[in-house]
Design an enzyme around this catalytic site. Structure first.
Site, short mmCIF file in Angstrom:
data_model
loop_
_atom_site.label_atom_id
_atom_site.label_comp_id
_atom_site.label_asym_id
_atom_site.label_seq_id
_atom_site.Cartn_x
_atom_site.Cartn_y
_atom_site.Cartn_z
N PHE A 84 0.79 -0.99 0.02
CA PHE A 84 -0.06 0.02 -0.04
C PHE A 84 0.80 1.31 0.07
CE2 PHE A 84 -2.28 3.57 1.91
CZ PHE A 84 -3.31 3.56 1.34
N ASP A 107 9.39 2.77 1.46
CA ASP A 107 8.40 3.28 2.03
C ASP A 107 8.38 3.21 3.57
OD1 ASP A 107 5.76 4.28 3.03
OD2 ASP A 107 4.45 3.65 1.39
N LYS A 110 3.21 10.28 8.15
CA LYS A 110 2.50 9.84 9.38
C LYS A 110 3.12 10.46 10.83
CE LYS A 110 -0.76 6.23 7.78
NZ LYS A 110 -0.17 5.53 6.58
#
Ligand SMILES: *Cc1c(COP(=O)(O)O)cnc(C)c1O
Length: 394
Positions: free
Chosen positions: A136, A221, A250
């Site tokens: 993702f 990532d 985040k």
């Protein structure tokens, strides 16, 4: 009163989420409070964002001071906050160059563009990406193009050209996708949304070697697994390799929307130049004040040491649950990024947990996912286990 907010939101928002029927109002430490005054122990941290917990005094002070000074200037000017944040983030990430974005998705977009530009500047004729099944990376067209879940991709086809998918943790399957056109390999160091799958160290080393041999850029990532979640500042730092480009978001803002992609000088020298990429908000003084404060607090409060210490206890307690509960098949994860593979619908358990005053979330493949604030103590772990046992029994 409370239903009024739910109705209002349902009437006005585009229906892209099935939200829980809870109206959250405020937070303190690792607890959230809804509008009725019900308290929840939060083991999700806004999907791994609020790592310092809620209402952190030192963090709030930094934000308030910046609000009083300046929120935005555009990237036509320098500010002290962008200089400080870039220097600190570059050091923490062991990278040479940083570009600030407003989200994780934008960090991915920037990284993909950076890789294509690298190949273009070298006149290598390369443009293909290899991404992983079950990955993702976000919801924009570029990010969706490298996301390894068909349901996320199919409605939006045709997507960007030249993306091939390989099996995560299977080096032969990656090698099988390499062509003379491969410009970059992109993957999460720990797959998050896909169901919490940590990288196999030998696989990561193998991918790094493959990239070095073929002049392919490695993009990691670290949006979910980075920023101390595994006990290292970034998850890859445990494995004796270094990516060429990495994506951060985040927890780097602890709630202020901010992300970044960072790269080595080797990648940067051929990559994005003035005019190639930009952002109006990215790196604004408010977001950068947040990043600076977060990185300072990580040092002052020795967050990484704390995560390493509490992780052993957290993992042992979760392993106890696997032993004790028939419906908990396995635990996967590293540090404070953990998943429990369930043998009953995870949605039920999440709803039961909410009734008990515990917030946990799900991940792909019926996995109960936990991303607690990094400042949890043993007492919080004990309280979580007690509440989760009740939720699993119900
Ligand atoms: C959350 C996430 C993203 C997307 O970040 P946004 O800030 O939601 O755009 C990308 N990659 C991973 C691994 C994520 O967990």
């Amino acid at each position: 009163m409370e239903n009024n907010y739910i109705e209002k939101a349902e009437q006005a928002l585009l229906h892209t989420y099935n939200r829980y029927q809870i109206i959250l109002d405020k937070g303190e430490g690792v607890y959230l409070c809804d509008v009725n005054g019900k308290k929840y122990l939060d083991f999700a941290a806004g999907i791994g964002v609020c790592s310092l917990g809620y209402s952190h005094e030192r963090y709030k002070k930094a934000l308030k001071e910046q609000v009083d000074k300046l929120l935005h200037v555009s990237n036509l000017f320098y500010t002290a906050p962008i200089a400080d944040a870039a220097e600190k983030l570059k050091k923490a990430a062991q990278m040479d160059r940083v570009f600030f974005t407003n989200s994780g998705t934008e960090a991915i977009e920037g990284a993909l563009k950076a890789a294509r530009k690298y190949a273009y500047a070298k006149e290598s004729g390369k443009y293909e990406f290899i991404a992983m099944n079950r990955s993702f990376h976000g919801r924009s067209m570029g990010a969706v193009s490298v996301t390894g879940t068909e349901d996320y991709r199919t409605p939006f086809e045709p997507l960007i050209k030249g993306v091939r998918f390989a099996e995560y943790n299977d080096i032969e399957s990656v090698k099988a996708q390499v062509t003379d056109k491969t410009c970059a390999i992109i993957m999460e160091t720990i797959q998050g949304e896909g169901g919490i799958y940590p990288v196999d160290p030998d696989f990561l080393k193998g991918v790094r070697e493959l990239c070095d041999r073929e002049d392919i850029l490695l993009i990691l990532d670290e949006i979910q697994c980075g920023m101390g979640r595994t006990g290292s500042m970034f998850a890859w730092q445990d494995y004796g390799i270094r990516p060429d480009i990495m994506c951060i978001a985040k927890a780097v803002g602890n709630g202020v929307p901010v992300g970044a992609f960072a790269m080595t000088e080797k990648a940067a020298q051929y990559s994005l130049k003035p005019g190639d990429h930009g952002t109006t908000y990215g790196g604004n003084p408010f977001a950068c004040a947040a990043v600076s404060a977060v990185l300072d607090i990580f040092e002052e409060e020795k967050i990484l040491d704390h995560v390493k210490e509490i992780s052993a206890y957290f993992e042992a307690e979760l392993d106890g649950l696997v032993q004790e509960c028939d419906t908990v098949a396995a635990r996967r994860g590293k540090g404070l990024m953990q998943g429990l593979a369930l043998e009953r619908p995870v949605g039920e358990v999440i709803a039961n947990a909410q009734r008990e005053g515990l917030i946990v979330i799900s991940a792909g493949g019926n996995v109960l996912r936990m991303l607690p604030p990094l400042v949890i103590t043993k007492e919080h772990v004990d309280e979580m286990i007690e509440k989760l046992k009740m939720a699993l029994r119900a």
